[in-house]
Each structure stands twice: as structure tokens, then as C-alpha cells.
Design a protein around this motif. Sequence first.
Motif, PDB file in Angstrom:
ATOM      1  N   MET A  12       0.842  -1.201   0.000  1.00  0.00           N
ATOM      2  CA  MET A  12       0.000   0.000   0.000  1.00  0.00           C
ATOM      3  C   MET A  12       0.879   1.253   0.000  1.00  0.00           C
ATOM      4  SD  MET A  12      -3.295  -0.665   0.332  1.00  0.00           S
ATOM      5  CE  MET A  12      -4.401  -1.931   0.800  1.00  0.00           C
ATOM      6  N   SER A  13       0.381   2.261  -0.665  1.00  0.00           N
ATOM      7  CA  SER A  13       1.100   3.537  -0.672  1.00  0.00           C
ATOM      8  C   SER A  13       0.695   4.336   0.553  1.00  0.00           C
ATOM      9  CB  SER A  13       0.768   4.315  -1.940  1.00  0.00           C
ATOM     10  OG  SER A  13      -0.573   4.754  -1.901  1.00  0.00           O
ATOM     11  N   ALA A  14       1.351   5.476   0.721  1.00  0.00           N
ATOM     12  CA  ALA A  14       1.045   6.336   1.869  1.00  0.00           C
ATOM     13  C   ALA A  14      -0.410   6.775   1.844  1.00  0.00           C
ATOM     14  CB  ALA A  14       1.974   7.551   1.857  1.00  0.00           C
ATOM     15  N   GLY A  15      -0.995   6.904   0.652  1.00  0.00           N
ATOM     16  CA  GLY A  15      -2.379   7.331   0.516  1.00  0.00           C
ATOM     17  C   GLY A  15      -3.367   6.196   0.674  1.00  0.00           C
ATOM     18  N   GLY A  16      -2.884   4.995   0.932  1.00  0.00           N
ATOM     19  CA  GLY A  16      -3.768   3.856   1.126  1.00  0.00           C
ATOM     20  C   GLY A  16      -4.120   3.106  -0.141  1.00  0.00           C
ATOM     21  N   GLU A  17      -3.623   3.571  -1.300  1.00  0.00           N
ATOM     22  CA  GLU A  17      -3.890   2.873  -2.554  1.00  0.00           C
ATOM     23  C   GLU A  17      -3.017   1.629  -2.639  1.00  0.00           C
ATOM     24  OE1 GLU A  17      -3.054   5.513  -5.770  1.00  0.00           O
ATOM     25  OE2 GLU A  17      -4.288   7.106  -4.943  1.00  0.00           O
ATOM     26  N   GLY A  20       4.526   8.863 -15.023  1.00  0.00           N
ATOM     27  CA  GLY A  20       4.743   9.430 -13.697  1.00  0.00           C
ATOM     28  C   GLY A  20       5.950   8.792 -13.053  1.00  0.00           C
ATOM     29  N   PRO A  21       6.440   9.418 -11.999  1.00  0.00           N
ATOM     30  CA  PRO A  21       7.569   8.801 -11.299  1.00  0.00           C
ATOM     31  C   PRO A  21       7.107   7.530 -10.581  1.00  0.00           C
ATOM     32  CG  PRO A  21       6.803  10.730 -10.115  1.00  0.00           C
ATOM     33  CD  PRO A  21       6.020  10.660 -11.391  1.00  0.00           C
ATOM     34  N   ILE A  22       7.965   6.537 -10.556  1.00  0.00           N
ATOM     35  CA  ILE A  22       7.654   5.285  -9.882  1.00  0.00           C
ATOM     36  C   ILE A  22       8.029   5.443  -8.413  1.00  0.00           C
ATOM     37  CG2 ILE A  22       8.163   2.806  -9.773  1.00  0.00           C
ATOM     38  CD1 ILE A  22       6.593   3.836 -12.279  1.00  0.00           C
ATOM     39  N   GLY A  23       7.060   5.109  -7.558  1.00  0.00           N
ATOM     40  CA  GLY A  23       7.311   5.197  -6.127  1.00  0.00           C
ATOM     41  C   GLY A  23       8.324   4.156  -5.682  1.00  0.00           C
ATOM     42  N   ARG A  24       8.898   4.402  -4.529  1.00  0.00           N
ATOM     43  CA  ARG A  24       9.881   3.484  -3.956  1.00  0.00           C
ATOM     44  C   ARG A  24       9.560   3.264  -2.479  1.00  0.00           C
ATOM     45  NH1 ARG A  24      14.369   1.811  -7.461  1.00  0.00           N
ATOM     46  NH2 ARG A  24      14.204   3.165  -9.260  1.00  0.00           N
ATOM     47  N   THR A  52      -0.463  -0.788  -4.153  1.00  0.00           N
ATOM     48  CA  THR A  52       0.682  -0.667  -5.052  1.00  0.00           C
ATOM     49  C   THR A  52       1.161  -2.072  -5.415  1.00  0.00           C
ATOM     50  OG1 THR A  52       2.249  -0.499  -3.214  1.00  0.00           O
ATOM     51  CG2 THR A  52       1.378   1.576  -4.131  1.00  0.00           C
ATOM     52  N   PHE A  53       2.005  -2.125  -6.432  1.00  0.00           N
ATOM     53  CA  PHE A  53       2.424  -3.401  -6.985  1.00  0.00           C
ATOM     54  C   PHE A  53       3.941  -3.459  -7.099  1.00  0.00           C
ATOM     55  CE2 PHE A  53      -1.670  -2.056  -8.576  1.00  0.00           C
ATOM     56  CZ  PHE A  53      -2.473  -3.157  -8.315  1.00  0.00           C
ATOM     57  N   THR A  54       4.490  -4.644  -6.883  1.00  0.00           N
ATOM     58  CA  THR A  54       5.920  -4.840  -7.055  1.00  0.00           C
ATOM     59  C   THR A  54       6.246  -4.912  -8.537  1.00  0.00           C
ATOM     60  OG1 THR A  54       5.803  -7.246  -7.097  1.00  0.00           O
ATOM     61  CG2 THR A  54       6.016  -6.197  -4.913  1.00  0.00           C
ATOM     62  N   ILE A  55       7.508  -4.803  -8.842  1.00  0.00           N
ATOM     63  CA  ILE A  55       7.928  -4.884 -10.242  1.00  0.00           C
ATOM     64  C   ILE A  55       7.578  -6.250 -10.830  1.00  0.00           C
ATOM     65  CG2 ILE A  55      10.315  -5.612  -9.770  1.00  0.00           C
ATOM     66  CD1 ILE A  55      11.132  -3.643 -12.086  1.00  0.00           C
ATOM     67  N   GLY A  56       7.691  -7.296 -10.036  1.00  0.00           N
ATOM     68  CA  GLY A  56       7.325  -8.632 -10.511  1.00  0.00           C
ATOM     69  C   GLY A  56       5.842  -8.764 -10.794  1.00  0.00           C
ATOM     70  N   GLU A  57       5.016  -8.187  -9.933  1.00  0.00           N
ATOM     71  CA  GLU A  57       3.568  -8.233 -10.148  1.00  0.00           C
ATOM     72  C   GLU A  57       3.180  -7.476 -11.419  1.00  0.00           C
ATOM     73  OE1 GLU A  57       1.828  -8.462  -5.582  1.00  0.00           O
ATOM     74  OE2 GLU A  57       2.483  -6.513  -6.363  1.00  0.00           O
ATOM     75  N   VAL A  58       3.819  -6.342 -11.633  1.00  0.00           N
ATOM     76  CA  VAL A  58       3.515  -5.541 -12.824  1.00  0.00           C
ATOM     77  C   VAL A  58       3.991  -6.267 -14.080  1.00  0.00           C
ATOM     78  CG1 VAL A  58       3.969  -3.363 -14.016  1.00  0.00           C
ATOM     79  CG2 VAL A  58       3.538  -3.371 -11.555  1.00  0.00           C
ATOM     80  N   ALA A  59       5.183  -6.837 -14.009  1.00  0.00           N
ATOM     81  CA  ALA A  59       5.700  -7.573 -15.166  1.00  0.00           C
ATOM     82  C   ALA A  59       4.725  -8.670 -15.571  1.00  0.00           C
ATOM     83  CB  ALA A  59       7.073  -8.158 -14.839  1.00  0.00           C
ATOM     84  N   ARG A 118      10.927  -0.605  -6.134  1.00  0.00           N
ATOM     85  CA  ARG A 118       9.892   0.062  -6.919  1.00  0.00           C
ATOM     86  C   ARG A 118       8.505  -0.381  -6.458  1.00  0.00           C
ATOM     87  NH1 ARG A 118      14.137  -0.941 -10.283  1.00  0.00           N
ATOM     88  NH2 ARG A 118      14.690   0.655 -11.819  1.00  0.00           N
ATOM     89  N   ARG A 119       7.564   0.571  -6.456  1.00  0.00           N
ATOM     90  CA  ARG A 119       6.153   0.292  -6.173  1.00  0.00           C
ATOM     91  C   ARG A 119       5.340   1.026  -7.222  1.00  0.00           C
ATOM     92  NH1 ARG A 119       5.308  -4.059  -3.446  1.00  0.00           N
ATOM     93  NH2 ARG A 119       3.224  -3.298  -3.044  1.00  0.00           N
ATOM     94  N   TYR A 120       4.596   0.260  -7.987  1.00  0.00           N
ATOM     95  CA  TYR A 120       3.802   0.805  -9.085  1.00  0.00           C
ATOM     96  C   TYR A 120       2.354   0.979  -8.649  1.00  0.00           C
ATOM     97  CZ  TYR A 120       7.749  -0.542 -12.038  1.00  0.00           C
ATOM     98  OH  TYR A 120       8.986  -0.665 -12.608  1.00  0.00           O
ATOM     99  N   SER A 121       1.705   2.004  -9.196  1.00  0.00           N
ATOM    100  CA  SER A 121       0.289   2.252  -8.929  1.00  0.00           C
ATOM    101  C   SER A 121      -0.553   1.576 -10.007  1.00  0.00           C
ATOM    102  CB  SER A 121       0.008   3.758  -8.942  1.00  0.00           C
ATOM    103  OG  SER A 121       0.122   4.260 -10.264  1.00  0.00           O
ATOM    104  N   ALA A 122      -1.855   1.537  -9.786  1.00  0.00           N
ATOM    105  CA  ALA A 122      -2.770   0.995 -10.797  1.00  0.00           C
ATOM    106  C   ALA A 122      -2.698   1.824 -12.083  1.00  0.00           C
ATOM    107  CB  ALA A 122      -4.199   0.964 -10.254  1.00  0.00           C
ATOM    108  N   ILE A 123      -2.492   3.112 -11.958  1.00  0.00           N
ATOM    109  CA  ILE A 123      -2.356   3.977 -13.138  1.00  0.00           C
ATOM    110  C   ILE A 123      -1.124   3.582 -13.942  1.00  0.00           C
ATOM    111  CG2 ILE A 123      -1.871   6.353 -13.882  1.00  0.00           C
ATOM    112  CD1 ILE A 123      -3.709   7.264 -11.552  1.00  0.00           C
TER     113      ILE A 123
END
Length: 156
Positions: free
Chosen positions: A1-6, A36-40, A8-15, A46-51
Motif C-alpha cells: 500500500m502507498s502512503a495514501g492507502g492505494e 509518472g515517477p515510480i514510487g519506492r 501498489t504493486f511490485t515490479i514482478g507483479e507488474v511484469a 519500486r512500487r507501481y500504482s494501478a495507473i
Amino acid sequence: MSAGGERTFTIGEVAEAVGMSVHALRFYEREQLLVGPIGRTSGGRRRYSAIDVDWLRICTRLRESGMPLAELKRFAALVREGPGNEAERLALLDAQRERVDQQINALEQAREVIAWKTDVYEQHLRNGEAIGLWDPTIAGTATPSTMRNPSRLSPA
């Protein structure tokens, strides 16, 4: 989860979700193909958003359709810039759609030739006939386009 509660996904999950390798995802990030910048995490992962995932799905489809990397980079840059450049985005997509339409047309023509030649071989097999070298002057060996327009036959 991100700081905003959304979520997030690992690089492996996104791949896995977008059908590309982890290496390719890193390449997309290095080439500035993301919007957008990829969160960390605090550990630097790396932590990716649904967007991010949705955008990567668009990118993979555009690349699969043959969009040149330079045009995909330009498209991503325009999206990052935000509103006001929709006409340029549309022009890039229209050009790609035209290329895809041309590819589809070429593939349909290739399929027509394959289907026609398959029919020729099936007919010869049914009749117990052997087929030698291709000869446009022998009935049944001209291509569909030359059958419609015999003047397109060439001596080669």
C-alpha cells in the motif's frame, strides 16, 4: 500500500500483469516511457500504482502494433505534460492506426494467397496429381491477384 492507502504493486507483479519482463520494465523507466515517477519503498524497491499498470498496458499494445520507440517516447512525454496537447497526441495515434491498417491489409492479402494455394494443393491431392515447380502459365498455379489481372504476370 502507498502512503495514501492505494494498492501498489511490485515490479514482478507488474511484469506479470502486463506481460513483459522485469528487465523490460526497467528499460521503460530508463527510456522515460512512463507517465509518472515510480514510487519506492524505504528500502528502495519500486512500487507501481494501478495507473502505472494501465499505462504500461497501453504502451505494450502500442509497441506490439509496431509503434516506433521514438514515437512512444513522444506520446509519453505529451501525456506527462498534461492537457493542451491533445491534437498532437491524436496525430501520433492516427499515424499509428494508419500503419496498423496497412499491416492488416498486407496480412489479409497474404492470407488470401495462403488459402488459395492450400485449395490448389488440396485439389491436386484429391485428384491424385503431382505438382512440379510453380509455373504461372499452368492453370491453377497463378496467384489470386494474377488471376484477377493476368497482365500482372511477370516472366520471373
